[in-house]
Scaffold this active site. Structure first.
Site, PDB file in Angstrom:
ATOM      1  N   HIS A 261       0.834  -1.194   0.000  1.00  0.00           N
ATOM      2  CA  HIS A 261       0.000   0.000   0.000  1.00  0.00           C
ATOM      3  C   HIS A 261       0.870   1.246   0.000  1.00  0.00           C
ATOM      4  O   HIS A 261       2.032   1.203   0.406  1.00  0.00           O
ATOM      5  CB  HIS A 261      -0.920   0.021   1.225  1.00  0.00           C
TER       6      HIS A 261
ATOM      7  N   CYS B  20       2.078   3.446  11.869  1.00  0.00           N
ATOM      8  CA  CYS B  20       3.018   2.912  10.891  1.00  0.00           C
ATOM      9  C   CYS B  20       3.424   4.045   9.952  1.00  0.00           C
ATOM     10  O   CYS B  20       2.825   5.126   9.986  1.00  0.00           O
ATOM     11  CB  CYS B  20       2.414   1.733  10.121  1.00  0.00           C
TER      12      CYS B  20
END
Length: 720
Positions: free
Chosen positions: A65, A228
């Protein structure tokens, strides 16, 4: 706004053998659907994200992603592989692959939907349904959250989780709170709180059963933060995984997700009432000092996904030991550069990381200041440094005034090099408390003429002093002012004393001797230094050794002399060789390389000419034993020739685009060309001795297929 995923974005027979090929296959569907405008640019962004941390998850899931300027709207593509694809997960290859594409600055509504998918991936029923889906439309419907008619009873369970996700600011946090509410329902007596007190009459029939145990013990309460690098997937997967483990352990958990869908701060009352804290993150936790004095477990975000039960058990064990010593409290946060380090990392590994932190923050000042100074010399000549201050004398129509402006702004930026280097070395060691003494120490290094070496030592001293102060056990009443008053005061005084009176003058003498040595370099000594610098620049292609050589050269530009200008020229020339050599090799002997490598080779011409050494990384990743030695030999040849020719350079970057600023420009280009030819010839020879290590020509098999040179462009901007 179209749907996040449709049937044409689903491939139930994904045949790719590598994660790069899988990303390309799914990205091509996005391009065909009009969701991605530039395939190669998007894949470069995907590869850049993958380089930060593998995106494979336990349970056979791969979730590459990124956020990219080449994405027109939030999009998800899904592929199912029969053979499995290695995405770096500990338990083996992934058979379910989700490619998530979010536009740069994408709206929070859709980013919340992406985080909702991340949570669903923790549900075995959801992944099982995807593995058994027979049609693309069915798989797309499952991912969109549309429930099958034969299981209507599941709809009430899914709705509460998804609805909050559609609120831009409260989606992820609301989902976390819903987990806490479900925990409250399982233990109504001890966990009743304000928001749920209105429902108290409803569970009265069950209250007598729970009453005997309720007074005995309150639930163990944990607050957690997950984050993250991109804040799209792992942030929310870790939150979901921790919430499930908390329910199983009968623990009350509230999670703050610091992700792309918004950052909603934990209620201070929740933090105050918490018995422990879990931080599962790969980027710095914002406002970490909120958790001072609490038992703390600090891990990477993937640990929050893969072993949540262990983390909960660990924080309970720490809480059982009693009050947290000051040295262990989050008021003394782990240094950002140490957060991902293994406990077995040695001092040398951490020292290199700290130094690289300072260099990485220094580089933008190098680029801005150095290129402005170089531009000033190009416009106004080498006497521009004698011009009066532009604050007193500036004529809009005179090129000399503009040259003086560029020089003076660039010199101001260059003046920050040593303080920034020292400040962020200390930051890498001790987090924000290290910044003040680090900057002070760096400024003192300039004052005593200790230069670049003085900055290195000042940063290490500042970090060490702050870490020592943080280990002192202080009364709780003083902890609040430690990072704001006490630590800056004591550490700045200590570092200033050491730099002014103890180590500053010896370092200044060493710096002066080194400067004199560089100024007097000639003949064989200069060539040997050029060879050594060339080997360093080409060994790890933008890694730590490359940056050490580059930082050494840039440090000399702060006080330029003929020797330091020769070093800068040799370093940049050698750094251009690896990508240029790979580009030349793919041109003259293309059959030895895969189709993807040949495409990378076309871009490597530009990357090499621009002094972006990382342009050779895709080739080195696919065939390191042939590519890296070849690059090192070519770099050594170029570095040695540049020094032998007496080439000089005042700009810290720019490649062939700053040739007008190079002394002996034709000989300089000859040195670069010679190293490029030598390196290309050697890599062609080594590859010709056996079967191409990258795979059959014309295939997309190599592991580095999708590590496109554009990734290197992005990384180099932040490093060289």
């Amino acid at each position: 706004m179209s749907e996040l995923i449709s049937a044409d974005l689903v491939d139930l027979d994904l045949s790719a053998a590598t994660k790069d090929a899988a990303a390309r296959s799914l990205a091509e569907r996005m391009v065909a659907a009009g969701r991605v405008t530039d395939l190669e640019g998007f894949l470069a962004d995907v590869a850049a994200r993958e380089a930060q941390m593998p995106t494979g998850l336990d349970g056979g899931i791969g979730i590459p992603h990124c956020r990219s300027a080449h994405v027109t709207e939030p999009t998800l593509a899904f592929g199912r592989s029969a053979a499995g694809i290695d995405f770096g997960a500990a338990d083996g290859p992934a058979d379910l692959v989700f490619l998530i594409a979010a536009p740069t600055g994408g709206d929070a509504d859709h980013l919340s939907i992406l985080s909702s998918l991340a949570r669903q991936l923790m549900d075995e029923a959801f992944t099982g349904a995807l593995r058994s889906a027979a049609e693309p439309a069915r798989a797309a419907a499952l991912i969109r959250g549309e429930q099958p008619d034969q299981q209507p009873e599941q709809q009430p369970e899914q709705r509460p989780e998804q609805q909050p996700e559609e609120e831009p600011q409260s989606g992820p946090q609301a989902a976390s709170r819903s987990e806490s509410r479900s925990e409250s329902e399982s233990e109504p007596g001890p966990e009743a709180d304000g928001p749920r007190s209105a429902d108290a009459p409803a569970p009265e029939p069950t209250a007598p059963e729970a009453a005997p145990e309720a007074p005995a013990s309150a639930p163990f309460r944990i607050v957690a933060v997950t984050s993250c690098p991109t804040g799209i997937a792992h942030t929310y997967m870790a939150a979901e995984s921790l919430a499930k483990a908390a329910r199983a352990a009968e623990v009350e958990l509230t999670v703050e997700t610091q992700g792309s869908a918004g950052f909603q701060r934990l209620d201070p009352q929740l933090i105050a009432a918490a018995d422990g804290v879990i931080l599962a993150h790969d980027v710095e936790v914002r406002d970490r000092e909120r958790f001072a004095g609490k038992p703390l477990v600090d891990v990477g975000v993937k640990a929050g996904i893969n072993r949540p039960a262990e983390l909960i058990a660990e924080v309970r064990e720490k809480a059982a030991r009693g009050p947290v010593p000051a040295a262990d409290a989050p008021a003394r946060p782990t240094a950002p550069m140490d957060q991902g380090a293994e406990t077995t990392d040695g001092f040398a590994t951490r020292l290199r990381t700290w130094l690289m932190t300072g260099v990485s923050y220094m580089v933008p000042f190098v680029a801005a200041g150095g290129l402005l100074i170089a531009l000033a010399f190009a416009i106004g000549g080498y006497t521009v440094d004698k011009a009066p201050s532009v604050a007193d004398h500036f004529l809009w129509t005179e090129s000399a005034s503009w040259a003086a402006l560029f020089f003076q702004v660039g010199s101001t930026a260059f003046g920050f090099l040593v303080p920034v280097l020292a400040g962020f070395i200390a930051y890498g060691m001790a987090d924000r408390p290290g910044l003040v003494p680090g900057f002070v120490g760096g400024a003192v290094a300039l004052t005593v003429n200790a230069g670049f070496l003085g900055g290195l030592i000042a940063g290490l001293l500042a970090g060490a002093v702050v870490r020592a102060i943080q280990r002192v056990d202080v009364p709780p009443v003083l902890r609040g002012i430690m990072p704001v008053v006490v630590i800056p005061l004591l550490s700045s005084a200590a570092v200033g004393f050491l730099m002014f009176l103890v180590v500053g003058k010896p370092i200044a003498a060493l710096q002066k001797a080194l400067t004199g040595w560089l100024s007097g370099l000639s003949g064989a000594n200069a060539v040997i230094l050029g060879v050594l610098l060339g080997l360093m620049m080409c060994f790890d292609l933008g890694g730590p050794l490359n940056k050490v050589a580059y930082a050494f050269a840039v440090g000399g530009l702060a006080n330029p002399n003929p020797g330091s200008l020769k070093v800068m020229a040799a370093v940049m020339a050698a750094g251009m060789v690896p990508p240029l050599a790979m580009a030349l090799a793919t041109t003259v002997r293309g059959r030895l390389f895969t189709r993807a490598e040949r495409e990378n080779g076309k871009a490597a011409w530009v990357l090499g000419a621009s002094f972006i050494t990382e342009g050779a990384i895709p080739f080195a990743a696919a065939d390191p034993l042939r590519v890296i030695p070849s690059a090192m030999v070519g770099g050594a040849v170029t570095g040695g020739l540049s020094m032998a020719f007496g080439c000089t350079l005042r700009a810290p970057h720019g490649g062939v685009f700053v040739v007008p600023l190079i002394g002996q420009p034709l000989l300089y280009l000859l040195a670069v060309a010679a190293g490029t030819v030598v390196s290309a010839a050697l890599v062609v020879l080594l590859k010709s001795l056996g079967a191409p290590a990258a795979g059959t020509p014309g295939t997309d098999a190599p592991a580095a297929d999708a590590t496109h040179p554009q990734v290197s462009t992005h990384r180099e901007v932040t490093t060289h």
